[in-house]
Scaffold this motif. Sequence first.
Motif, PDB file in Angstrom:
ATOM      1  N   ASN A  82       0.833  -1.212   0.000  1.00  0.00           N
ATOM      2  CA  ASN A  82       0.000   0.000   0.000  1.00  0.00           C
ATOM      3  C   ASN A  82       0.863   1.256   0.000  1.00  0.00           C
ATOM      4  O   ASN A  82       0.543   2.233  -0.665  1.00  0.00           O
ATOM      5  N   GLN A  83       1.956   1.223   0.746  1.00  0.00           N
ATOM      6  CA  GLN A  83       2.837   2.400   0.740  1.00  0.00           C
ATOM      7  C   GLN A  83       3.482   2.590  -0.640  1.00  0.00           C
ATOM      8  O   GLN A  83       3.573   3.710  -1.137  1.00  0.00           O
ATOM      9  N   PHE A  84       3.911   1.507  -1.256  1.00  0.00           N
ATOM     10  CA  PHE A  84       4.515   1.613  -2.597  1.00  0.00           C
ATOM     11  C   PHE A  84       3.513   2.149  -3.624  1.00  0.00           C
ATOM     12  O   PHE A  84       3.869   2.927  -4.490  1.00  0.00           O
ATOM     13  N   GLY A  85       2.254   1.727  -3.487  1.00  0.00           N
ATOM     14  CA  GLY A  85       1.210   2.178  -4.414  1.00  0.00           C
ATOM     15  C   GLY A  85       1.131   1.305  -5.652  1.00  0.00           C
ATOM     16  O   GLY A  85       2.089   0.608  -6.002  1.00  0.00           O
ATOM     17  N   GLU A  86      -0.063   1.372  -6.307  1.00  0.00           N
ATOM     18  CA  GLU A  86      -0.271   0.509  -7.468  1.00  0.00           C
ATOM     19  C   GLU A  86       0.649   0.837  -8.638  1.00  0.00           C
ATOM     20  O   GLU A  86       0.955  -0.009  -9.460  1.00  0.00           O
ATOM     21  N   ARG A  87       1.037   2.121  -8.707  1.00  0.00           N
ATOM     22  CA  ARG A  87       1.919   2.518  -9.809  1.00  0.00           C
ATOM     23  C   ARG A  87       3.383   2.644  -9.358  1.00  0.00           C
ATOM     24  O   ARG A  87       4.144   3.474  -9.878  1.00  0.00           O
ATOM     25  N   ALA A  88       3.763   1.818  -8.386  1.00  0.00           N
ATOM     26  CA  ALA A  88       5.173   1.792  -7.966  1.00  0.00           C
ATOM     27  C   ALA A  88       6.029   1.453  -9.185  1.00  0.00           C
ATOM     28  O   ALA A  88       5.641   0.623 -10.008  1.00  0.00           O
ATOM     29  N   ALA A  89       7.185   2.105  -9.291  1.00  0.00           N
ATOM     30  CA  ALA A  89       8.000   1.957 -10.503  1.00  0.00           C
ATOM     31  C   ALA A  89       8.951   0.772 -10.444  1.00  0.00           C
ATOM     32  O   ALA A  89       9.469   0.429  -9.383  1.00  0.00           O
ATOM     33  N   LEU A  90       9.149   0.159 -11.597  1.00  0.00           N
ATOM     34  CA  LEU A  90      10.234  -0.800 -11.784  1.00  0.00           C
ATOM     35  C   LEU A  90      11.148  -0.207 -12.856  1.00  0.00           C
ATOM     36  O   LEU A  90      10.721   0.000 -13.999  1.00  0.00           O
ATOM     37  N   GLN A  91      12.376   0.100 -12.455  1.00  0.00           N
ATOM     38  CA  GLN A  91      13.335   0.627 -13.421  1.00  0.00           C
ATOM     39  C   GLN A  91      14.514  -0.331 -13.484  1.00  0.00           C
ATOM     40  O   GLN A  91      14.947  -0.848 -12.445  1.00  0.00           O
ATOM     41  N   VAL A  92      14.987  -0.557 -14.677  1.00  0.00           N
ATOM     42  CA  VAL A  92      15.998  -1.595 -14.851  1.00  0.00           C
ATOM     43  C   VAL A  92      17.314  -0.952 -15.288  1.00  0.00           C
ATOM     44  O   VAL A  92      17.356  -0.176 -16.244  1.00  0.00           O
ATOM     45  N   ARG A  93      18.348  -1.299 -14.552  1.00  0.00           N
ATOM     46  CA  ARG A  93      19.670  -0.782 -14.894  1.00  0.00           C
ATOM     47  C   ARG A  93      20.561  -1.961 -15.284  1.00  0.00           C
ATOM     48  O   ARG A  93      20.850  -2.822 -14.467  1.00  0.00           O
ATOM     49  N   PHE A  94      20.925  -1.986 -16.569  1.00  0.00           N
ATOM     50  CA  PHE A  94      21.834  -3.021 -17.071  1.00  0.00           C
ATOM     51  C   PHE A  94      23.242  -2.468 -16.905  1.00  0.00           C
ATOM     52  O   PHE A  94      23.584  -1.455 -17.527  1.00  0.00           O
ATOM     53  N   ASN A  95      24.013  -3.105 -16.037  1.00  0.00           N
ATOM     54  CA  ASN A  95      25.360  -2.606 -15.749  1.00  0.00           C
ATOM     55  C   ASN A  95      26.401  -3.455 -16.466  1.00  0.00           C
ATOM     56  O   ASN A  95      26.339  -4.682 -16.417  1.00  0.00           O
ATOM     57  N   TYR A  96      27.358  -2.800 -17.108  1.00  0.00           N
ATOM     58  CA  TYR A  96      28.450  -3.505 -17.768  1.00  0.00           C
ATOM     59  C   TYR A  96      29.765  -2.928 -17.248  1.00  0.00           C
ATOM     60  O   TYR A  96      30.001  -1.717 -17.351  1.00  0.00           O
ATOM     61  N   TYR A  97      30.568  -3.801 -16.648  1.00  0.00           N
ATOM     62  CA  TYR A  97      31.845  -3.365 -16.074  1.00  0.00           C
ATOM     63  C   TYR A  97      32.973  -3.989 -16.889  1.00  0.00           C
ATOM     64  O   TYR A  97      33.279  -5.176 -16.719  1.00  0.00           O
ATOM     65  N   PRO A  98      33.606  -3.209 -17.785  1.00  0.00           N
ATOM     66  CA  PRO A  98      34.709  -3.771 -18.567  1.00  0.00           C
ATOM     67  C   PRO A  98      35.892  -4.117 -17.647  1.00  0.00           C
ATOM     68  O   PRO A  98      35.975  -3.606 -16.531  1.00  0.00           O
ATOM     69  N   CYS A  99      36.812  -4.956 -18.144  1.00  0.00           N
ATOM     70  CA  CYS A  99      38.035  -5.242 -17.380  1.00  0.00           C
ATOM     71  C   CYS A  99      38.830  -3.951 -17.278  1.00  0.00           C
ATOM     72  O   CYS A  99      38.642  -3.031 -18.073  1.00  0.00           O
ATOM     73  N   CYS A 100      39.747  -3.920 -16.350  1.00  0.00           N
ATOM     74  CA  CYS A 100      40.579  -2.727 -16.222  1.00  0.00           C
ATOM     75  C   CYS A 100      41.998  -3.177 -15.918  1.00  0.00           C
ATOM     76  O   CYS A 100      42.208  -4.070 -15.092  1.00  0.00           O
ATOM     77  N   GLN A 101      42.976  -2.588 -16.627  1.00  0.00           N
ATOM     78  CA  GLN A 101      44.371  -2.989 -16.385  1.00  0.00           C
ATOM     79  C   GLN A 101      44.844  -2.588 -14.995  1.00  0.00           C
ATOM     80  O   GLN A 101      45.779  -3.150 -14.462  1.00  0.00           O
TER      81      GLN A 101
END
Length: 353
Positions: free
Chosen positions: A201-220
């Motif tokens: 109920n606190q979140f509400g019916e229109r609570a958001a789902l947002q998606v973050r696709f994270n890509y971490y390249p290698c690092c020397q």
Amino acid sequence: MASPSILPADVLLSRRVQEMVINGEGPESLYICRDEKEAQDVPSPLAPIPIIDLSLFSSSTLSTKREEELQKLKSALCSWGCFQAIGHGIPSSFLDEIRQVTTEYFEQPVEEKKKYSKGVEDVEGYGGDPTPEEGQFLDWQDRLFLTAYPEDLRDTKFWPESPKSFRKVLDYYTTKMRTVTELVSKSMAKSLQLEENCFLNQFGERAALQVRFNYYPCCQKPEIVLGLKPHADGTGYTIILQDDVEGLQVLKEEHWLIVPTIPNALLVLMGDQMEIMTNRMFKSPVHRVVTNKEKERTSIAVFYTPEKHKEIGPEEGLVNEERPRLFKKVKDYDITHWEYYQRGMRALHTAEI
Ligand SMILES: O=C(O)CCC(=O)C(=O)O
Ligand SMILES: [Fe+2]
């Protein structure tokens, strides 16, 4: 350590970390946020984050077994602020599929990905944080950020058409995440002896789902950069699907501990807004991501956040003489959180009484 040179935001945004790696460029000053001494630290140990079987919360489970698992859930969230969810009902073949389209998206030529680039002021799209505030450094990562729910708030110009199945897979994952958030929100309420729908109920019916696709390249030089700087999430809570490369760490009693990768588990991590709603019973843990020399890493983080403009606050059932009210009612906390985040600060104190 030299303070980072400030380049125009659009220049920063147009250069992705993955390209720099392909071109053999090392981390430049804007990304250097630690000195090498820290690298000689003893390796971080694995965090014994509790594993919770969500299937045990169904009504067909023996009530003593269910009660036991609820207690385990409560204790995990009071001490760690996160747990590894198994028995969530999403087939492992589908988890592999969404990991696969994520990798395929990031492996494409940069011109293809840039069709979905975020503008300097945009939150959604492909890119990174645009302008580091003074004294702030850039993360060694590229990302794609999309609103998936409510559906009418989707901005499909940022939804990749390649790989071909990307949109369909994300759409299905969103449906699954809706089921998981409903079950988790109800179970968390029950574990605290609250009415089962109180958080929903606190979140509400229109609570958001947002998606973050994270890509971490290698690092020397992984010891001098961070894939993602230390932060707590501004969400209600976040559901993270890792691949098999370790990198995520949580801060516990001033030590960084590695979050284990478990192939079919979803890491459910409390954000500041659950800490507010539970009157600090549940903790919103500080976490960060480190990179390495050999293997790139991807993760898919789903941010579950209360409906826009909806007021949230501590559950009355969690306020009493021993535990006085610690937070005021707030709305759109994620916006305040973002402003502080960009300055490398936590925002939770702004909600405190
Ligand atoms: O990459 C991860 O595992 C964590 C990502 C994260 O903390 C975030 O996107 O807020
Ligand atoms: Fe996070």
